[in-house]
Write a protein that holds these residues in place. Sequence first.
Motif, short mmCIF file in Angstrom:
data_model
loop_
_atom_site.label_atom_id
_atom_site.label_comp_id
_atom_site.label_asym_id
_atom_site.label_seq_id
_atom_site.Cartn_x
_atom_site.Cartn_y
_atom_site.Cartn_z
N ASP A 94 0.81 -1.21 0.00
CA ASP A 94 0.00 0.00 0.00
C ASP A 94 0.85 1.28 0.00
O ASP A 94 0.66 2.16 -0.84
N GLU A 124 -7.61 9.93 1.77
CA GLU A 124 -7.41 9.69 3.20
C GLU A 124 -8.58 10.21 4.03
O GLU A 124 -8.97 9.60 5.02
N GLN A 127 -11.42 7.74 3.65
CA GLN A 127 -11.16 6.51 4.41
C GLN A 127 -11.26 6.73 5.92
O GLN A 127 -11.65 5.84 6.65
N SER A 128 -10.94 7.93 6.37
CA SER A 128 -11.09 8.20 7.81
C SER A 128 -12.57 8.29 8.18
O SER A 128 -12.96 7.94 9.30
N ARG A 132 -11.38 3.93 9.00
CA ARG A 132 -10.04 3.36 8.89
C ARG A 132 -9.15 3.96 9.98
O ARG A 132 -9.34 5.10 10.39
N GLY A 133 -8.17 3.24 10.43
CA GLY A 133 -7.31 3.67 11.53
C GLY A 133 -6.53 4.95 11.25
O GLY A 133 -6.05 5.17 10.14
N HIS A 134 -6.40 5.78 12.26
CA HIS A 134 -5.69 7.05 12.15
C HIS A 134 -4.19 6.82 11.88
O HIS A 134 -3.59 7.54 11.08
N ASP A 136 -2.72 4.30 10.37
CA ASP A 136 -2.51 3.85 8.99
C ASP A 136 -2.65 5.02 8.02
O ASP A 136 -1.88 5.14 7.07
N SER A 137 -3.62 5.89 8.28
CA SER A 137 -3.82 7.06 7.43
C SER A 137 -2.61 7.99 7.50
O SER A 137 -2.18 8.53 6.48
N ASP A 140 0.13 6.48 5.45
CA ASP A 140 -0.14 6.69 4.02
C ASP A 140 0.22 8.12 3.62
O ASP A 140 0.83 8.33 2.56
#
Length: 165
Positions: A94, A124, A127-128, A132-134, A136-137, A140
């Motif tokens: 990713d 992002e 996805q937040s 989705r996890g902070h 991981d964001s 990214d």
Amino acid sequence: MQDQKGDFSTSQVTVYIGSPSHISSASNTSCSPEVSAGTDSPRMKPSIAIILCLLVLGVDSQRWLEFIKEAGQGTRDMWRAYTDMREANWIGADKYFHARGNYDAARRGPGGVWAAEVLSDLRENIQSLIGRGHEDSMADQEANRWGRSGKDPNYYRPKGLPDKY
């Protein structure tokens, strides 16, 4: 019009709205204000607004068109990295695809950098919103900045990822 003392005033108020061709030299002796709306719209036309913005920003048309072209090419680079990521379906890849998409787009020029930043932030943020996890964001986004800064995206390349990507 009558003032507080009971005297009549002979003053005249005339307000003209529109182009100067609507102003006549005839004298108006009525006491009511006059408004001439004319045929011009009170709103600024979009073409005039665009020209004004370009003049204010000091952007010449050739550079502006180049920026738009770069943004389109950068968007295509980002889409290619996304579709490659989906096709590869490789665990741990990713961040590599994030960095690669931003790197390719940024090499196009300022328009590509702009497109990469807007698309990365949009992805992002979406996805937040879906939970989705902070952490991981944030990782990214770090890979996005790495690629946009011109650093080698292979830094994030996982072992075993086919050379095709």
